[in-house]
Design a protein around this motif. Structure first.
Motif, PDB file in Angstrom:
ATOM      1  N   ARG A 104      52.407  50.577 101.129  1.00  0.00           N
ATOM      2  CA  ARG A 104      52.217  51.687 102.065  1.00  0.00           C
ATOM      3  C   ARG A 104      52.483  53.042 101.430  1.00  0.00           C
ATOM      4  O   ARG A 104      51.831  54.035 101.763  1.00  0.00           O
ATOM      5  N   ARG A 105      53.446  53.107 100.522  1.00  0.00           N
ATOM      6  CA  ARG A 105      53.797  54.402  99.941  1.00  0.00           C
ATOM      7  C   ARG A 105      52.696  54.968  99.049  1.00  0.00           C
ATOM      8  O   ARG A 105      52.726  56.143  98.696  1.00  0.00           O
ATOM      9  N   PHE A 106      51.728  54.117  98.688  1.00  0.00           N
ATOM     10  CA  PHE A 106      50.626  54.577  97.844  1.00  0.00           C
ATOM     11  C   PHE A 106      49.317  54.774  98.625  1.00  0.00           C
ATOM     12  O   PHE A 106      48.304  55.142  98.021  1.00  0.00           O
ATOM     13  N   GLU A 107      49.332  54.531  99.940  1.00  0.00           N
ATOM     14  CA  GLU A 107      48.092  54.610 100.710  1.00  0.00           C
ATOM     15  C   GLU A 107      47.480  56.003 100.660  1.00  0.00           C
ATOM     16  O   GLU A 107      46.267  56.160 100.461  1.00  0.00           O
ATOM     17  N   LYS A 108      48.293  57.025 100.840  1.00  0.00           N
ATOM     18  CA  LYS A 108      47.765  58.393 100.830  1.00  0.00           C
ATOM     19  C   LYS A 108      47.076  58.686  99.500  1.00  0.00           C
ATOM     20  O   LYS A 108      45.974  59.260  99.480  1.00  0.00           O
ATOM     21  N   TRP A 109      47.681  58.279  98.388  1.00  0.00           N
ATOM     22  CA  TRP A 109      47.124  58.611  97.078  1.00  0.00           C
ATOM     23  C   TRP A 109      45.888  57.779  96.766  1.00  0.00           C
ATOM     24  O   TRP A 109      45.036  58.216  95.988  1.00  0.00           O
ATOM     25  N   ALA A 110      45.770  56.624  97.389  1.00  0.00           N
ATOM     26  CA  ALA A 110      44.528  55.856  97.264  1.00  0.00           C
ATOM     27  C   ALA A 110      43.389  56.587  97.963  1.00  0.00           C
ATOM     28  O   ALA A 110      42.258  56.646  97.447  1.00  0.00           O
ATOM     29  N   PHE A 111      43.684  57.162  99.142  1.00  0.00           N
ATOM     30  CA  PHE A 111      42.669  57.925  99.868  1.00  0.00           C
ATOM     31  C   PHE A 111      42.197  59.139  99.063  1.00  0.00           C
ATOM     32  O   PHE A 111      41.049  59.566  99.182  1.00  0.00           O
ATOM     33  N   VAL A 112      43.089  59.687  98.247  1.00  0.00           N
ATOM     34  CA  VAL A 112      42.735  60.852  97.435  1.00  0.00           C
ATOM     35  C   VAL A 112      42.054  60.438  96.131  1.00  0.00           C
ATOM     36  O   VAL A 112      41.011  60.981  95.743  1.00  0.00           O
ATOM     37  N   GLY A 113      42.639  59.460  95.440  1.00  0.00           N
ATOM     38  CA  GLY A 113      42.230  59.146  94.079  1.00  0.00           C
ATOM     39  C   GLY A 113      40.919  58.408  93.933  1.00  0.00           C
ATOM     40  O   GLY A 113      40.092  58.755  93.065  1.00  0.00           O
ATOM     41  N   PHE A 114      40.691  57.390  94.756  1.00  0.00           N
ATOM     42  CA  PHE A 114      39.481  56.585  94.579  1.00  0.00           C
ATOM     43  C   PHE A 114      38.197  57.390  94.773  1.00  0.00           C
ATOM     44  O   PHE A 114      37.237  57.221  94.004  1.00  0.00           O
ATOM     45  N   PRO A 115      38.109  58.291  95.772  1.00  0.00           N
ATOM     46  CA  PRO A 115      36.891  59.113  95.872  1.00  0.00           C
ATOM     47  C   PRO A 115      36.669  60.008  94.656  1.00  0.00           C
ATOM     48  O   PRO A 115      35.516  60.234  94.263  1.00  0.00           O
ATOM     49  N   LEU A 116      37.742  60.519  94.052  1.00  0.00           N
ATOM     50  CA  LEU A 116      37.570  61.352  92.861  1.00  0.00           C
ATOM     51  C   LEU A 116      37.016  60.531  91.700  1.00  0.00           C
ATOM     52  O   LEU A 116      36.146  60.998  90.950  1.00  0.00           O
ATOM     53  N   ILE A 117      37.493  59.297  91.566  1.00  0.00           N
ATOM     54  CA  ILE A 117      36.947  58.409  90.530  1.00  0.00           C
ATOM     55  C   ILE A 117      35.479  58.114  90.813  1.00  0.00           C
ATOM     56  O   ILE A 117      34.631  58.162  89.910  1.00  0.00           O
ATOM     57  N   GLY A 118      35.164  57.815  92.070  1.00  0.00           N
ATOM     58  CA  GLY A 118      33.775  57.526  92.439  1.00  0.00           C
ATOM     59  C   GLY A 118      32.850  58.693  92.169  1.00  0.00           C
ATOM     60  O   GLY A 118      31.710  58.500  91.733  1.00  0.00           O
ATOM     61  N   ALA A 119      33.335  59.908  92.436  1.00  0.00           N
ATOM     62  CA  ALA A 119      32.508  61.090  92.196  1.00  0.00           C
ATOM     63  C   ALA A 119      32.197  61.241  90.710  1.00  0.00           C
ATOM     64  O   ALA A 119      31.059  61.565  90.329  1.00  0.00           O
ATOM     65  N   ALA A 120      33.195  60.992  89.865  1.00  0.00           N
ATOM     66  CA  ALA A 120      32.974  61.095  88.417  1.00  0.00           C
ATOM     67  C   ALA A 120      31.947  60.071  87.947  1.00  0.00           C
ATOM     68  O   ALA A 120      31.052  60.372  87.135  1.00  0.00           O
ATOM     69  N   VAL A 121      32.052  58.861  88.472  1.00  0.00           N
ATOM     70  CA  VAL A 121      31.118  57.791  88.094  1.00  0.00           C
ATOM     71  C   VAL A 121      29.704  58.117  88.554  1.00  0.00           C
ATOM     72  O   VAL A 121      28.719  57.981  87.808  1.00  0.00           O
ATOM     73  N   MET A 122      29.602  58.584  89.798  1.00  0.00           N
ATOM     74  CA  MET A 122      28.300  58.872  90.391  1.00  0.00           C
ATOM     75  C   MET A 122      27.529  59.952  89.622  1.00  0.00           C
ATOM     76  O   MET A 122      26.302  59.920  89.531  1.00  0.00           O
ATOM     77  N   SER A 123      28.273  60.881  89.047  1.00  0.00           N
ATOM     78  CA  SER A 123      27.624  61.967  88.318  1.00  0.00           C
ATOM     79  C   SER A 123      26.950  61.485  87.042  1.00  0.00           C
ATOM     80  O   SER A 123      26.153  62.213  86.441  1.00  0.00           O
ATOM     81  N   LEU A 124      27.249  60.258  86.614  1.00  0.00           N
ATOM     82  CA  LEU A 124      26.633  59.701  85.411  1.00  0.00           C
ATOM     83  C   LEU A 124      25.299  59.012  85.695  1.00  0.00           C
ATOM     84  O   LEU A 124      24.565  58.693  84.757  1.00  0.00           O
ATOM     85  N   MET A 125      24.967  58.792  86.965  1.00  0.00           N
ATOM     86  CA  MET A 125      23.768  58.036  87.310  1.00  0.00           C
ATOM     87  C   MET A 125      22.480  58.634  86.722  1.00  0.00           C
ATOM     88  O   MET A 125      21.586  57.881  86.292  1.00  0.00           O
ATOM     89  N   PRO A 126      22.312  59.949  86.670  1.00  0.00           N
ATOM     90  CA  PRO A 126      21.074  60.492  86.080  1.00  0.00           C
ATOM     91  C   PRO A 126      20.870  60.124  84.616  1.00  0.00           C
ATOM     92  O   PRO A 126      19.765  60.279  84.093  1.00  0.00           O
ATOM     93  N   PHE A 127      21.935  59.659  83.943  1.00  0.00           N
ATOM     94  CA  PHE A 127      21.818  59.313  82.527  1.00  0.00           C
ATOM     95  C   PHE A 127      21.438  57.842  82.311  1.00  0.00           C
ATOM     96  O   PHE A 127      21.411  57.380  81.168  1.00  0.00           O
ATOM     97  N   ALA A 128      21.170  57.118  83.409  1.00  0.00           N
ATOM     98  CA  ALA A 128      20.745  55.721  83.302  1.00  0.00           C
ATOM     99  C   ALA A 128      19.263  55.696  82.933  1.00  0.00           C
ATOM    100  O   ALA A 128      18.379  55.712  83.789  1.00  0.00           O
ATOM    101  N   GLU A 129      18.991  55.684  81.643  1.00  0.00           N
ATOM    102  CA  GLU A 129      17.619  55.730  81.150  1.00  0.00           C
ATOM    103  C   GLU A 129      17.464  54.759  79.974  1.00  0.00           C
ATOM    104  O   GLU A 129      18.440  54.244  79.433  1.00  0.00           O
ATOM    105  N   GLY A 130      16.229  54.514  79.606  1.00  0.00           N
ATOM    106  CA  GLY A 130      15.955  53.711  78.422  1.00  0.00           C
ATOM    107  C   GLY A 130      16.025  52.225  78.667  1.00  0.00           C
ATOM    108  O   GLY A 130      15.960  51.752  79.815  1.00  0.00           O
ATOM    109  N   ALA A 131      16.204  51.462  77.568  1.00  0.00           N
ATOM    110  CA  ALA A 131      16.126  50.002  77.643  1.00  0.00           C
ATOM    111  C   ALA A 131      17.213  49.405  78.534  1.00  0.00           C
ATOM    112  O   ALA A 131      16.987  48.425  79.228  1.00  0.00           O
TER     113      ALA A 131
END
Length: 439
Positions: free
Chosen positions: A312-339
């Protein structure tokens, strides 16, 4: 001489029997969630094929996705309020039956508005299932509410994955079942056979959920005893979770649109054509299905991990942290090119799902803890109440795509998700930790 209350088991054997029945009902409702979400993603996976058979524009495809979001979202708080007010689960069963019938009729669509109407009714049915089912799971899970919500969420994701992967393959197989060239109209008409297992699931759901009370008998008294200031703090925290979930679900729906468009663009590019044929549309549907399923795998898989491990003591930081990680990952999608473009896209899809979706079951469990006297409403707000506004996602994505590019659209949606994480810095962490879990 003292006597046992009427609702208390008279022996250890009766107590064990009641526990076994509760577990069976819990497992059944969780399992039926897979069936429900299977039906909810049939059209999403088949959207590239419908785009070729009905001549849908990008705007119409975004509208189809948005209609589902609005209808599912608006109905959920209504069903949640009625379910809490009258302590009934029947609306959930009726909703699933409506969705099953409408999905079976998708093959009858001959114009955009036919498909839009069927999608809207399907979404209403899917939405009606979720608040009663989530409340029943929270009740039966007892002290493991967070884990129960995570498993419930995971099984929904598994059902959605199955729908995304198998629906295009099923239509493809049925289209090729005759002699000569594939008949995709016949393949889509074969969706009618899905009504048989769907109706059976409705009957089983009725047995599992209709006699299960939603809430602990002392929950209302406990909430009333908290005092006005504490009650306002709890509603305020639920409001923050609600707003953050609007952003998460908007991101989800934006990615549904963007992955569909990426699959179509990749298929066109590999074939060296400007427009998809029906055959290429079916191929793009299969790729789109895998991308959607990968996103759900990330949502449900990490959601289950958090259900087991998140203190429970980490719930707030999960709500904050996981979306920031997802945003960083999502920004790489345009580079999915090639073989290796497809494999890179699938991996990024999984991680994107982790970023925006893994904390959704946590938000449901926390909201139920904060509002123990309104567990259906809490579930309805975190799911449907937030889902009702998620049409913002595909609308923004479609505008960014058509006005600028697919790459810009991915980056804008990544920024939206990051904003959702930062909003959760306003959550009162101590309140989330101290809230009593009624079961």
């Amino acid at each position: 001489m003292t006597t046992l209350p009427a609702d208390q088991p008279e022996s250890v054997a009766e107590m064990c029997s009641g526990l076994d029945r509760a577990r069976a009902r819990l497992g059944t409702v969780v399992g039926i969630h897979s069936v429900c979400d299977y039906f909810s993603f049939v059209l999403i996976a088949l959207l590239p094929l419908f785009a070729t058979t009905l001549g849908l524009t990008t705007g119409q495809k975004a509208t189809i996705i948005s209609i589902g979001t609005i209808c599912s979202g608006v109905i959920q708080p209504i069903v949640a309020w009625v379910s809490d007010r009258f302590d009934t689960r029947s609306l959930g069963t009726g909703g699933l039956l409506l969705a099953v019938i409408c999905v079976a009729c998708f093959g009858l669509a001959r114009e955009f508005w036919h498909l839009a109407l069927l999608q809207g009714l399907t979404a209403i049915g899917i939405g009606a299932f979720h608040p009663p089912a989530a409340a029943v799971v929270g009740r039966l899970a007892g002290s493991r509410r967070s884990l129960g919500m995570a498993v419930f969420f995971l099984f929904g994701m598994l059902g959605g994955m199955a729908g995304n992967i198998t629906a295009p393959r099923y239509v493809e197989a049925m289209a090729r079942s005759g002699r000569g060239a594939p008949d995709y109209g016949a393949g889509l008409m074969a969706l009618a056979w899905l009504a048989i297992p769907g109706v059976i699931a409705c009957i089983i759901l009725a047995w599992a959920s209709h006699k299960t009370p939603h809430r602990h008998h002392a929950a209302r008294d406990h909430h009333t005893s908290l005092g006005p200031a504490e009650q306002r703090r709890r509603w305020g925290a639920v409001g923050i979770l609600y707003f953050a979930n609007i952003i998460r679900f908007s991101t989800n729906l934006a990615l549904v649109y963007l992955f569909n468009e990426w699959a179509e663009a990749h298929t066109r590019g590999r074939a060296g054509v400007a427009q998809l044929t029906e055959t290429l549309g079916a191929e793009a549907s299969q790729l789109n299905g895998f991308l959607q399923a990968s996103m759900q795998l990330g949502m449900g898989g990490m959601g289950l991990v958090l259900g087991f491990t998140l203190a429970r003591r980490f719930e707030k930081w999960a709500f904050v942290g996981f979306p920031l990680i997802g945003a960083a990952v999502m920004s790489l999608m345009p580079f999915a090119e090639g073989a290796g473009a497809v494999w890179m896209a699938l991996g990024l899809s999984v991680l994107s799902g982790v970023g925006f979706g893994s904390v959704i079951p946590v938000s449901m469990a926390v909201a139920q803890r904060l509002l123990p006297h309104r567990t259906s409403l809490a579930s309805g707000m975190m799911l449907g109440g937030a889902w009702a506004f998620a049409f913002i996602g595909p609308t923004i994505a479609e505008q960014m795509h058509t006005r600028f590019s697919l790459e810009i659209a991915f980056w804008v949606i990544a920024g939206l998700l990051a904003t959702g994480g930062m909003v959760c810095l306003a959550l009162p962490g101590r309140l989330l930790t101290d809230a009593i879990d009624h079961h």
